[in-house]
Design a protein around this motif. Structure first.
Motif, short mmCIF file in Angstrom:
data_model
loop_
_atom_site.label_atom_id
_atom_site.label_comp_id
_atom_site.label_asym_id
_atom_site.label_seq_id
_atom_site.Cartn_x
_atom_site.Cartn_y
_atom_site.Cartn_z
N ASN A 100 0.70 -1.18 0.07
CA ASN A 100 -0.11 0.11 0.06
C ASN A 100 0.75 1.35 0.11
N GLY A 101 1.92 1.16 -0.75
CA GLY A 101 2.96 2.43 -0.83
C GLY A 101 3.97 2.66 0.40
N ARG A 102 3.68 1.68 1.62
CA ARG A 102 4.57 1.84 2.52
C ARG A 102 5.79 1.68 2.30
N VAL A 103 6.65 2.52 2.21
CA VAL A 103 8.04 2.42 2.20
C VAL A 103 9.04 2.24 3.39
N VAL A 104 8.65 2.64 4.61
CA VAL A 104 9.18 2.16 5.98
C VAL A 104 8.11 2.60 6.56
N GLY A 105 8.16 1.70 7.97
CA GLY A 105 7.17 1.73 8.82
C GLY A 105 7.59 0.75 10.09
N TYR A 106 6.76 1.07 11.33
CA TYR A 106 7.19 0.38 12.61
C TYR A 106 5.68 0.29 13.00
N ASP A 107 5.47 -1.01 13.67
CA ASP A 107 4.27 -1.07 14.07
C ASP A 107 4.47 -2.44 15.08
N ASN A 108 3.30 -2.74 16.05
CA ASN A 108 3.46 -4.00 16.80
C ASN A 108 2.06 -4.74 16.56
N ALA A 109 1.63 -4.73 15.39
CA ALA A 109 0.54 -5.34 15.08
C ALA A 109 0.97 -7.09 14.86
N HIS B 243 7.84 -4.85 14.92
CA HIS B 243 8.49 -5.09 13.68
C HIS B 243 8.66 -3.98 12.67
N ARG B 244 9.37 -4.04 11.69
CA ARG B 244 9.77 -2.88 10.84
C ARG B 244 9.50 -3.44 9.37
N HIS B 245 8.71 -2.43 8.67
CA HIS B 245 8.66 -2.68 7.24
C HIS B 245 9.63 -1.74 6.31
N TYR B 246 9.95 -2.30 5.58
CA TYR B 246 11.18 -1.55 4.65
C TYR B 246 10.89 -2.17 3.23
N PHE B 247 10.41 -1.15 2.24
CA PHE B 247 10.16 -1.58 0.86
C PHE B 247 9.63 -3.15 0.78
N ARG C 59 9.72 -5.76 2.66
CA ARG C 59 10.17 -6.82 3.67
C ARG C 59 9.83 -6.36 5.25
N VAL C 60 9.56 -7.43 5.81
CA VAL C 60 9.24 -7.18 7.41
C VAL C 60 10.39 -7.91 8.22
N GLU C 61 10.86 -7.19 9.25
CA GLU C 61 11.50 -7.75 10.14
C GLU C 61 11.23 -7.55 11.53
N PRO C 62 11.65 -8.48 12.58
CA PRO C 62 11.30 -8.06 13.72
C PRO C 62 12.22 -6.99 14.30
N VAL C 63 11.86 -5.92 15.33
CA VAL C 63 12.70 -5.25 15.82
C VAL C 63 12.90 -5.51 17.36
N GLN C 64 13.85 -5.13 18.01
CA GLN C 64 13.94 -5.12 19.34
C GLN C 64 13.15 -3.76 19.91
N PHE C 65 12.06 -4.02 21.03
CA PHE C 65 11.47 -2.94 21.53
C PHE C 65 12.22 -2.71 22.96
N VAL C 66 12.70 -1.36 22.82
CA VAL C 66 13.11 -1.00 24.24
C VAL C 66 12.25 0.27 24.86
N SER C 67 11.64 0.95 23.96
CA SER C 67 10.65 1.79 24.47
C SER C 67 10.05 2.42 23.14
N PHE C 68 8.70 3.06 23.43
CA PHE C 68 8.22 3.69 22.27
C PHE C 68 8.89 4.72 21.67
N ASP C 69 9.50 5.53 22.65
CA ASP C 69 10.40 6.78 22.32
C ASP C 69 11.60 6.36 21.43
N ASP C 70 12.23 5.03 21.61
CA ASP C 70 13.21 4.45 20.82
C ASP C 70 12.65 4.06 19.42
N ILE C 71 11.54 3.44 19.43
CA ILE C 71 11.03 3.11 17.92
C ILE C 71 10.48 4.42 17.23
#
Length: 98
Positions: free
Chosen positions: A51-60, A65-69, A71-83
């Protein structure tokens, strides 16, 4: 008590500044803790998939995880501010490249 959406922001980026749209959605619980989030840079000129998402972060879907062109990859969650910082770094780097 159900989570409450505290941010539902859309910011259109002018074509001369890189084009696209920034989307920010954030939900909190009764104590104010962020329970859900969706931070997205959309630009159909850079990426037509997802849907045109180039980069994004969510916790659905039960994980952070991170969306990048597409691709979806898990990310380490430290805090929402860090995300938010990671997202800002990613989309501004993309803006400088284009």
């Amino acid at each position: 008590m159900a989570d409450r959406k505290i941010y539902d922001d859309r910011h259109t980026i002018a074509k001369r500044r890189g084009n696209g749209e920034l989307r920010r959605e954030v939900w909190v619980d009764a104590s104010g803790k962020v329970t859900r989030y969706n931070l997205t840079y959309i630009n159909h000129e850079l990426h037509q998939g997802d849907n045109g998402r180039v980069v994004g972060y969510d916790n659905a879907h039960g994980f952070h995880h991170r969306h990048y062109f597409g691709r979806v990859e898990p990310v380490q969650f430290v805090s929402f501010d860090d995300i938010e910082d990671q997202f800002a770094h990613d989309w501004t780097a993309l803006r400088r490249e284009t």
